[in-house]
Write an enzyme that holds these catalytic residues in place. Structure first.
Site, PDB file in Angstrom:
ATOM      1  N   GLY A  46      40.996  38.492  44.379  1.00  0.00           N
ATOM      2  CA  GLY A  46      42.275  38.036  43.433  1.00  0.00           C
ATOM      3  C   GLY A  46      41.609  37.128  42.326  1.00  0.00           C
ATOM      4  CD  GLU A  47      41.399  33.501  38.755  1.00  0.00           C
ATOM      5  OE1 GLU A  47      40.058  32.765  37.945  1.00  0.00           O
ATOM      6  OE2 GLU A  47      42.528  32.406  38.797  1.00  0.00           O
ATOM      7  CB  SER A  48      38.313  31.945  43.094  1.00  0.00           C
ATOM      8  OG  SER A  48      37.928  32.359  41.693  1.00  0.00           O
ATOM      9  CB  CYS A 104      36.327  40.095  44.392  1.00  0.00           C
ATOM     10  SG  CYS A 104      35.619  39.758  43.247  1.00  0.00           S
ATOM     11  NE  ARG A 160      35.573  31.869  39.118  1.00  0.00           N
ATOM     12  CZ  ARG A 160      37.149  31.302  38.626  1.00  0.00           C
ATOM     13  NH1 ARG A 160      36.584  30.488  38.023  1.00  0.00           N
ATOM     14  NH2 ARG A 160      37.952  32.626  37.862  1.00  0.00           N
ATOM     15  CB  ILE A 194      37.313  43.998  39.355  1.00  0.00           C
ATOM     16  CG1 ILE A 194      37.269  45.621  39.782  1.00  0.00           C
ATOM     17  CG2 ILE A 194      38.047  43.720  38.306  1.00  0.00           C
ATOM     18  CD1 ILE A 194      38.383  45.563  40.970  1.00  0.00           C
ATOM     19  NE  ARG A 195      38.909  39.449  36.142  1.00  0.00           N
ATOM     20  CZ  ARG A 195      40.018  40.576  36.135  1.00  0.00           C
ATOM     21  NH1 ARG A 195      39.742  42.063  36.302  1.00  0.00           N
ATOM     22  NH2 ARG A 195      40.577  40.060  36.985  1.00  0.00           N
ATOM     23  CG  HIS A 216      37.461  45.200  44.826  1.00  0.00           C
ATOM     24  ND1 HIS A 216      39.087  43.712  45.459  1.00  0.00           N
ATOM     25  CD2 HIS A 216      36.587  43.720  43.939  1.00  0.00           C
ATOM     26  CE1 HIS A 216      38.527  42.675  44.658  1.00  0.00           C
ATOM     27  NE2 HIS A 216      37.724  42.377  43.299  1.00  0.00           N
ATOM     28  CD  GLU A 249      39.704  45.680  48.480  1.00  0.00           C
ATOM     29  OE1 GLU A 249      39.002  45.082  48.892  1.00  0.00           O
ATOM     30  OE2 GLU A 249      40.325  44.713  47.302  1.00  0.00           O
TER      31      GLU A 249
HETATM   32  N1  GLN Z   1      35.342  36.185  38.827  1.00  0.00           N
HETATM   33  C1  GLN Z   1      36.728  36.536  39.767  1.00  0.00           C
HETATM   34  C2  GLN Z   1      37.095  35.033  39.616  1.00  0.00           C
HETATM   35  O1  GLN Z   1      36.794  33.871  39.424  1.00  0.00           O
HETATM   36  C3  GLN Z   1      37.187  37.471  40.643  1.00  0.00           C
HETATM   37  C4  GLN Z   1      37.539  38.498  40.658  1.00  0.00           C
HETATM   38  C5  GLN Z   1      37.759  39.140  41.782  1.00  0.00           C
HETATM   39  O2  GLN Z   1      38.155  39.061  43.047  1.00  0.00           O
HETATM   40  N2  GLN Z   1      38.118  40.474  41.481  1.00  0.00           N
HETATM   41  O3  GLN Z   1      38.019  34.455  40.910  1.00  0.00           O
END
Ligand code: GLN
Length: 210
Positions: A49-51, A81, A111, A140-141, A181, A183
């Site tokens: 998600g987004e940490s 992630c 990150r 993903i990122r 990911h 999942e």
């Molecule tokens: N780089 C993202 C973060 O800092 C993580 C991205 C992800 O969970 N797909 O949260």
């Protein structure tokens, strides 16, 4: 894989997909939003998600200390992630002010290692711990581990473009971490591996108690 119950932290991000895959394996799975919902679990997944957002919500809901205590107690925990970022002892590339890390994994995580140019990509990874067929990994990122401590085994590594080879999946005792990911694919091997880790820890706990 009957008998184990695995929780998925459901503050933000890709939690529903993890629950679906655990259930496909016959594992009892439930969402975790409150500290008391950790009770009775044999394992916990912290999803992607987004940490920074996830850390903020965890703080607001009083989950940071209970999650730290959970990891410190040696309970099986799998971060994917953003979840892997939160489990890392050291992080680089954080937003200003950083975020409260849960920690527990002796690694340095970057990150957003792969940078903006290659925001998202897919790769075939060789993962001997999961057997022969390569893992199709969706990044993903994604973060990556730029340094791993002595007790950390690298399950998969990767090199992209002119970047140096970095670890993207590791295990250290009861902690599993993946930068991609699983999942979002239909490969159940990572979830099966984590369910086995949870089952083994539960069995060891029962032996210790008797
Ligand atoms: N780089 C993202 C973060 O800092 C993580 C991205 C992800 O969970 N797909 O949260």
């Amino acid at each position: 894989m009957s008998g184990v119950t695995i929780g998925v932290l459901a503050l933000q991000g890709a939690f529903a997909e993890h629950i679906k895959m655990l259930r496909q394996l016959g594992v009892t799975a439930r969402e975790v939003r409150k500290p008391e919902e950790l009770d009775g679990l044999d394992g916990l997944i912290i999803p992607g998600g987004e940490s920074t957002s996830m850390a903020l919500i965890a703080e607001r809901w009083g989950l940071v200390q209970p999650l730290k205590a959970w990891v410190a107690a040696g309970k099986p925990t799998w971060g994917t992630c953003a979840g892997m970022i939160l489990l890392s002892d050291r992080a680089t590339g954080q937003k200003q002010g950083g975020q409260a890390l849960i920690g527990g994994l002796d690694v340095t995580v970057n990150r957003n290692y792969f940078g903006r140019q290659i925001d998202s990509f897919e790769a075939e990874l060789r993962v001997p711990a999961l057997g022969d067929p390569p893992v199709h990994a969706v990044f993903i990122r994604a973060p990556a581990f730029t340094q791993t401590g002595p007790g950390v085994s690298v399950l998969a590594d990767l090199t992209v473009g002119d970047k140096e080879r970095v670890a993207v999946a590791v295990q250290a005792g009861p902690i599993l971490a993946t930068a991609f990911h699983p999942e979002l694919t239909d490969d159940l091997r990572w979830h099966a591996l984590f369910a086995r880790m949870a089952a083994e820890a539960a069995a060891a706990g029962e032996q210790g108690a008797s």
